[in-house]
Design a protein around this motif. Sequence first.
Motif, mmCIF file in Angstrom:
data_model
loop_
_atom_site.group_PDB
_atom_site.id
_atom_site.type_symbol
_atom_site.label_atom_id
_atom_site.label_comp_id
_atom_site.label_asym_id
_atom_site.label_seq_id
_atom_site.Cartn_x
_atom_site.Cartn_y
_atom_site.Cartn_z
ATOM 1 N N UNK A 83 10.472 11.134 7.053
ATOM 2 C CA UNK A 83 10.221 10.154 5.994
ATOM 3 C C UNK A 83 9.671 10.886 4.783
ATOM 4 N N UNK A 84 10.119 10.482 3.604
ATOM 5 C CA UNK A 84 9.657 11.087 2.349
ATOM 6 C C UNK A 84 8.364 10.410 1.904
ATOM 7 N N UNK A 85 7.394 11.212 1.476
ATOM 8 C CA UNK A 85 6.112 10.701 0.989
ATOM 9 C C UNK A 85 5.899 11.152 -0.437
ATOM 10 N N UNK A 86 5.155 10.401 -1.243
ATOM 11 C CA UNK A 86 4.484 9.149 -0.919
ATOM 12 C C UNK A 86 5.493 8.010 -0.707
ATOM 13 N N UNK A 146 -10.502 7.925 6.981
ATOM 14 C CA UNK A 146 -11.405 8.446 8.006
ATOM 15 C C UNK A 146 -10.845 7.939 9.316
ATOM 16 N N UNK A 147 -10.419 8.854 10.168
ATOM 17 C CA UNK A 147 -9.730 8.468 11.389
ATOM 18 C C UNK A 147 -10.365 9.105 12.621
ATOM 19 N N UNK A 148 -11.505 8.581 13.044
ATOM 20 C CA UNK A 148 -12.171 9.155 14.215
ATOM 21 C C UNK A 148 -11.382 8.943 15.509
ATOM 22 N N UNK A 149 -10.407 8.060 15.488
ATOM 23 C CA UNK A 149 -9.612 7.738 16.674
ATOM 24 C C UNK A 149 -8.472 8.726 16.908
ATOM 25 N N UNK A 150 -8.158 9.600 15.943
ATOM 26 C CA UNK A 150 -7.027 10.516 16.138
ATOM 27 C C UNK A 150 -7.416 11.689 17.020
ATOM 28 N N UNK A 151 -6.433 12.194 17.727
ATOM 29 C CA UNK A 151 -6.654 13.316 18.628
ATOM 30 C C UNK A 151 -6.784 14.623 17.844
ATOM 31 N N UNK A 152 -5.980 14.755 16.780
ATOM 32 C CA UNK A 152 -6.005 15.948 15.942
ATOM 33 C C UNK A 152 -5.403 15.586 14.584
ATOM 34 N N UNK A 153 -5.562 16.440 13.586
ATOM 35 C CA UNK A 153 -4.990 16.147 12.265
ATOM 36 C C UNK A 153 -3.466 15.983 12.329
ATOM 37 N N UNK A 154 -2.909 15.396 11.278
ATOM 38 C CA UNK A 154 -1.480 15.093 11.218
ATOM 39 C C UNK A 154 -0.714 16.274 10.638
ATOM 40 N N UNK A 155 -0.108 17.074 11.514
ATOM 41 C CA UNK A 155 0.637 18.256 11.072
ATOM 42 C C UNK A 155 2.150 18.007 11.079
ATOM 43 N N UNK A 156 2.616 17.124 11.930
ATOM 44 C CA UNK A 156 4.048 16.976 12.192
ATOM 45 C C UNK A 156 4.731 16.041 11.200
ATOM 46 N N UNK A 201 0.846 -1.198 0.000
ATOM 47 C CA UNK A 201 0.000 0.000 0.000
ATOM 48 C C UNK A 201 0.882 1.249 0.000
ATOM 49 N N UNK A 202 0.366 2.324 -0.579
ATOM 50 C CA UNK A 202 1.114 3.581 -0.656
ATOM 51 C C UNK A 202 0.500 4.594 0.300
ATOM 52 N N UNK A 203 1.369 5.143 1.155
ATOM 53 C CA UNK A 203 0.955 6.143 2.148
ATOM 54 C C UNK A 203 1.423 7.510 1.674
ATOM 55 N N UNK A 204 0.535 8.487 1.775
ATOM 56 C CA UNK A 204 0.896 9.871 1.500
ATOM 57 C C UNK A 204 0.237 10.723 2.575
ATOM 58 N N UNK A 205 0.891 11.793 2.948
ATOM 59 C CA UNK A 205 0.354 12.672 3.992
ATOM 60 C C UNK A 205 0.412 14.111 3.497
ATOM 61 N N UNK A 206 -0.733 14.774 3.543
ATOM 62 C CA UNK A 206 -0.803 16.197 3.248
ATOM 63 C C UNK A 206 -0.684 16.909 4.592
ATOM 64 N N UNK A 207 0.528 17.364 4.910
ATOM 65 C CA UNK A 207 0.770 17.970 6.220
ATOM 66 C C UNK A 207 0.127 19.348 6.344
ATOM 67 N N UNK A 208 -0.174 19.997 5.230
ATOM 68 C CA UNK A 208 -0.869 21.289 5.308
ATOM 69 C C UNK A 208 -2.321 21.098 5.717
ATOM 70 N N UNK A 209 -2.962 20.069 5.162
ATOM 71 C CA UNK A 209 -4.362 19.786 5.500
ATOM 72 C C UNK A 209 -4.481 18.827 6.686
ATOM 73 N N UNK A 210 -3.373 18.141 7.030
ATOM 74 C CA UNK A 210 -3.395 17.196 8.145
ATOM 75 C C UNK A 210 -4.059 15.874 7.813
ATOM 76 N N UNK A 211 -4.093 15.497 6.527
ATOM 77 C CA UNK A 211 -4.825 14.317 6.081
ATOM 78 C C UNK A 211 -3.854 13.216 5.640
ATOM 79 N N UNK A 212 -4.160 11.975 6.049
ATOM 80 C CA UNK A 212 -3.376 10.804 5.651
ATOM 81 C C UNK A 212 -4.136 10.075 4.542
ATOM 82 N N UNK A 213 -3.415 9.717 3.494
ATOM 83 C CA UNK A 213 -3.982 8.990 2.360
ATOM 84 C C UNK A 213 -3.319 7.623 2.247
#
Length: 192
Positions: A127-130, A113-123, A94-106
Amino acid sequence: MPEKKQTAGRGAYEWVQALVCSVLTVVLIFTFAVRIVRVSGESMRETLQDQDMLVVLNNWLCGGYEPGDIVILQRDDFYGGEPIVKRVIATEGQTVDIDFDAGVVYVDGAALEEPYTREPTWTQEGTEFPLTVPEGCVFVMGDNRNDSDDSRDSALGPVDTRCVLGRALLLAVPGPTADTEQRDWSRVGILN
């Protein structure tokens, strides 16, 4: 009279035999099937709290890992070899990509859809993505994304499944919650 002694002796023998069998069964289960692991830190907050006690199904019984599984992993070169608790985000191929500006993991182009996260992914952690998860590996992240060292950290990256100790089955004893410093016993139960 001798008959009563024999009956009492037989009852004691059966009681001891049952006790020994029970202890052996528990020892075998905790040696080969499950283990107890204590959560250390806040990287899985709000799902898990620091000092929570988890029952973990040993790796060889898991039969593979799926996105969403909470796993315990251990690598000598990461966190001083201490076990850490994370959530599987993606598996091999599987390929992981993260939009750190929007805080979204693809994963494979689809936003998770990550209802379990405390807040969006900013940090970002280096690691280089994708990134395509290599064969025999999983990509893991903490639920408290901005306070978690995980596969985003180039020192850890995708984790070889041989380094995964097992999958968390249930929360057995809650640690104090970060907000109230009280144990919330209603959290005890099966983990998703």
